[in-house]
Design a protein around this motif. Structure first.
Motif: not given
Length: 146
Positions: A59-67
């Protein structure tokens, strides 16, 4: 308020694809949802088959919370056809067409070193690529309106 989306990629090797997509997108491993401290704790709440493991998903996420978040899940069947939905990696680029194409080519070369492959170059506009398991995506410049 608009709905948000997550993207999910089926795969045979979740760890391999997670490393590739973290490199490609600059994403990071998403922490487990509260109150869980680890993915193992989170997965334990589900009635999963005994042969499932935490390595069967990422499970991956954009560290900036945008994508959008990206889930990568192991499935038993192989990929058999072209994706009906694919990811476009849009690069910020300043300058004219030559600068855009040069930036796209450099990024494609970086992603080949990370395990991707070039499928096609399209009119010095974008490059069609595939990740290590054959999932297609494109590398292009962000438009001025993005």
């Amino acid at each position: 308020m608009a709905a948000s989306i997550d993207l999910t990629l089926d795969c045979t090797d979740a760890r391999l694809l997670a490393e590739f997509w973290k490199t490609a997108l600059g994403y990071v491993d998403e922490p487990p949802p509260p109150p869980f401290r680890t993915r193992e704790e989170w997965l334990a709440q589900f009635d999963l088959p005994e042969d499932d493991s935490v390595d069967d998903g990422a499970w991956l996420c954009d560290p900036g919370g945008v994508g959008p978040r990206l889930s990568i899940l192991k499935v038993p069947e192989p990929k058999t056809a072209k994706n009906r939905l694919h990811i476009d990696i849009r690069l910020p680029v300043n300058g004219g067409a030559e600068d855009r194409w040069a930036r796209i080519k450099v990024e494609a070369e970086r992603l080949v070193r990370a395990g991707g492959m070039v499928v096609a170059e399209v009119d010095e506009h974008h490059i069609v690529m595939a990740d290590p398991e054959g999932n297609e995506f494109c590398v292009a410049a962000a438009s001025a309106s993005v």
